[in-house]
Design an enzyme around this catalytic site. Structure first.
Site, mmCIF file in Angstrom:
data_model
loop_
_atom_site.group_PDB
_atom_site.id
_atom_site.type_symbol
_atom_site.label_atom_id
_atom_site.label_comp_id
_atom_site.label_asym_id
_atom_site.label_seq_id
_atom_site.Cartn_x
_atom_site.Cartn_y
_atom_site.Cartn_z
ATOM 1 N N LYS A 289 -38.156 -43.214 -34.829
ATOM 2 C CA LYS A 289 -38.317 -44.301 -33.940
ATOM 3 C C LYS A 289 -38.692 -45.367 -34.416
ATOM 4 C CE LYS A 289 -40.565 -44.184 -29.363
ATOM 5 N NZ LYS A 289 -41.454 -43.590 -28.197
ATOM 6 N N GLU A 375 -46.495 -31.851 -16.864
ATOM 7 C CA GLU A 375 -47.451 -32.116 -15.584
ATOM 8 C C GLU A 375 -47.476 -30.753 -14.732
ATOM 9 O OE1 GLU A 375 -45.139 -35.802 -16.495
ATOM 10 O OE2 GLU A 375 -44.616 -33.656 -16.341
ATOM 11 N N ARG A 403 -44.218 -34.345 -10.072
ATOM 12 C CA ARG A 403 -43.549 -33.183 -10.688
ATOM 13 C C ARG A 403 -44.521 -32.222 -10.854
ATOM 14 N NH1 ARG A 403 -40.447 -35.559 -16.077
ATOM 15 N NH2 ARG A 403 -38.927 -34.026 -15.463
#
Length: 642
Positions: A289, A375, A403
């Site tokens: 990243k 979640e 979610r």
């Protein structure tokens, strides 16, 4: 540096088909130019930087090998899609990124035929790619045609259950489907869990002879740490009773790991997969990243999200805050309570920094849990912590809490377990647009029996609500607060435990009452100041609670005024709807009383500044003033009720 980078090859690209003319060495040079262009573009607008830099080579390779938009390239979450946008005809619009009327920060079907599936929440790409693959095989109609379906999913997103549900189904259906696991060992925060550990050591032989030949020598080309990881993983696999990998057990052919920044590996592997794959296949690409930009590579989050910045130094051009952020106020408050009560703990779903819980984790690491992008698990895990005698705070953004709603209903509400939901990013959030707006939590939580639902009007109120939640053991309780800075009010040294279901009168007036729920109270006050200049002095009240309602205060306001207006930062079905039902049940409307509920409109509002979004929503101070003036005129015509 304000000058644009030199991009002679990129300047020749109007659509992905232009990449077909480039040689492999030219594609490598194009990748370097695309990286420079991405850095330059995001430096001017701010946005998600690190994720895009990590997939530069992969983006070029995908568009060089496959035939979008006939082939459907689906970017999971899609905050890594800026380089994809540049290559698909949107380069000139990059200065409008995440601004009103401009490019979305995510993929968006209405924006481009090269965005086959919109995404801004994680772990949906494999399900979507499988849907496209099945639609292709069933002869579904598509303006762009049907080719391959390619899902690009990060290791963090792969930790969510939905990704495995999709892989399990894909392995069963055996459709030709390509999944690229972009393994950068970091989603937004460093990844957690057993899957992350598995990926960091995983290595398996390519299942096809052609792929073995295409990627011959790939391991020797990996950076040193990756080579060592591959060796350890091979040793580990030798001891398994059943050969193969987790992915192969799910029905996928596995290829990898390959260096996701090495075009000499990416291009032949993708070409061979395109030519030879028959069923579902997973390509495991190792990336970094923020690759190629030192400030991003050196950042703890890989340069995930950034404000405008100086390209040379990487220094972000952030304005100095005038008040502490709501997130920071919550973080400080929960740390104080945790210091006094060792039963207090906290759970977050891959957002320790975004929710402020990193402060708690640093102070009390054994009582702070980052469960990854999960979640549903976060909610049920919190429910069991409560059942086990702890006092859990489940800190999740409003948009992400959606979610886990089934778990909120079944595992928390029905069992009346005292989970404390800290709901960040409530209301409209600005540049991330409709996908990240916190519009619905008041409606979907205040409908649940036994739930307490609060909204902070300012940062001092938030301190009180954290204290109230910490002390509440009778059932589930939630408090919501927006993104960004507070109002600048004085903060109490210690939060006050509020009486459940009791609001407060801010100022007394006559004629009309303004009842606010949440941080629109500041706009209500500004509207009242403008009305005062016209000789109208409304009563102002702060509800504090949507569930249970302060029946006594609301009915008293109705009895003493000709009209009542509720104002909230949520959708229809929330606070105002509950007030309307109370007034109806009590027969208040029978006497000619006038009521209006100001809520978010029944539309999805695209990205803009939060101020612009609330003007579009009709919830600014001037909108509130106009509503009062209209009601007062009606009241004058109709006369006051007896």
């Amino acid at each position: 540096m304000s000058d644009s980078p030199a991009t002679p090859l990129l300047d020749q690209v109007q659509s992905p088909s232009d990449l077909k003319r480039f040689s492999d060495p030219e594609l490598l040079r194009l990748a370097h130019e695309l990286r420079a262009e991405t850095i330059s573009a995001v430096s001017q607008t701010g946005g998600h930087l690190g994720a895009g830099l990590g997939v530069i080579e992969l983006t070029v390779a995908l568009h060089a090998v496959f035939d979008a938009p006939r082939d459907k390239i689906i970017w999971d979450v899609s905050h890594q899609s800026y380089p994809h946008k540049i290559l698909t005809g949107r380069r000139e619009k990059m200065p409008t990124l995440r601004q009103k009327g401009g490019l979305s920060g995510f993929t968006k079907r209405s924006e481009s035929p090269y965005d086959p599936f919109g995404a801004a929440h994680s772990s949906t790409s494999i399900s979507a790619a499988l849907g496209f693959a099945v639609a292709r095989d069933l002869g579904g109609a598509s303006e762009t045609g049907h080719g391959d379906a390619i899902a690009v999913i990060g290791d963090g997103a792969m930790s969510a259950g939905m990704a495995f549900e999709a892989m399990n189904n894909a392995g069963h259906l055996k459709k030709r489907l390509i999944v690229i696991l972009n393994d950068n060992e970091m989603s937004i925060a460093p990844p957690v869990g057993a899957l992350s550990s598995y990926l960091s050591h995983l290595y398996a032989e390519a299942p096809f002879q052609e792929l073995k030949a295409a990627a011959k020598g790939a391991v020797s080309l990996l950076p040193g740490p990756f080579q060592e990881g591959a060796k350890r993983a091979r040793d580990m696999l030798k001891g398994l009773a059943v050969g193969g990998t987790l992915f192969e057990e799910l029905g996928f052919s596995y290829v990898g790991p390959i260096d996701g920044h090495d075009m000499e590996q990416l291009l032949p592997v993708l070409r061979t997969v395109k030519a030879r794959a028959t069923g579902p296949i997973l390509i495991h690409a190792l990336t970094k990243k923020g690759k190629g930009y030192a400030p991003a590579e050196g950042a703890s989050d890989g340069g995930h999200a950034t404000a405008k910045f100086d390209v040379i130094t990487g220094a972000q051009k952030k304005s100095k805050p005038n008040a502490p952020s709501y997130t920071g106020v919550f973080a400080d408050a929960i740390v104080r309570h945790a210091a006094e009560d060792d039963r207090i703990c906290a759970v977050t779903a891959a957002m320790p920094d975004g929710t402020g819980l990193k402060k708690l984790e640093d102070r009390y690491p054994s009582r702070c849990f980052d469960v990854g992008i999960a979640e549903q698990h976060a909610v049920t895990f919190s429910a069991a912590l409560a059942a086990g005698g702890m006092r859990p705070f489940c800190a999740i953004y409003s948009t992400f809490l959606q979610r886990g709603y089934d778990q909120v209903v079944h595992d928390v509400a029905i069992q009346r377990l005292p989970v404390r939901f800290a709901i960040d990013r409530a209301g409209l959030v600005g540049a991330d647009g409709a996908t990240h707006a916190g519009s619905y939590d008041v409606a979907f939580l205040s409908n649940l029996p036994g739930f307490v639902v609060m909204a902070a009007a300012d940062e001092a109120e938030l301190v009180h609500m954290v204290a109230t939640a910490a002390a509440h053991d009778e059932g589930p309780i939630a408090f919501r607060y927006p993104r960004g800075e507070g109002e600048g009010v004085d903060l109490p040294e210690r939060g006050e435990v509020l009486e459940i279901g009791k609001g407060r009168i801010i100022s007394e007036g006559q004629g009309v009452a303004l009842l606010s729920f949440g941080t629109r109270l500041g706009e209500v006050r500004r509207a009242a100041e403008a009305l005062a200049a016209k000789g109208i002095t409304p009563t102002i009240a702060d509800a504090r609670f949507a569930k249970p309602l302060d029946r006594e205060m609301i009915l008293d306001l109705a009895a003493r005024h000709d009209a009542l207006i509720t104002v909230e930062e949520g959708a229809v079905g929330g606070f105002g709807s509950h007030v309307a039902k109370l007034l109806s049940d009590e027969g208040v409307f029978d006497a000619g009383f006038r009521f209006r509920s100001m809520v978010l409109p029944d539309i999805f509002i695209d990205q803009a500044s939060p101020e612009e979004m609330y003007r579009i929503a009709g919830l600014s101070a001037s909108d509130i003033e106009d509503m009062v003036l209209r009601l007062m005129d009606v009241a004058k015509v109709g006369g006051k009720r007896a």
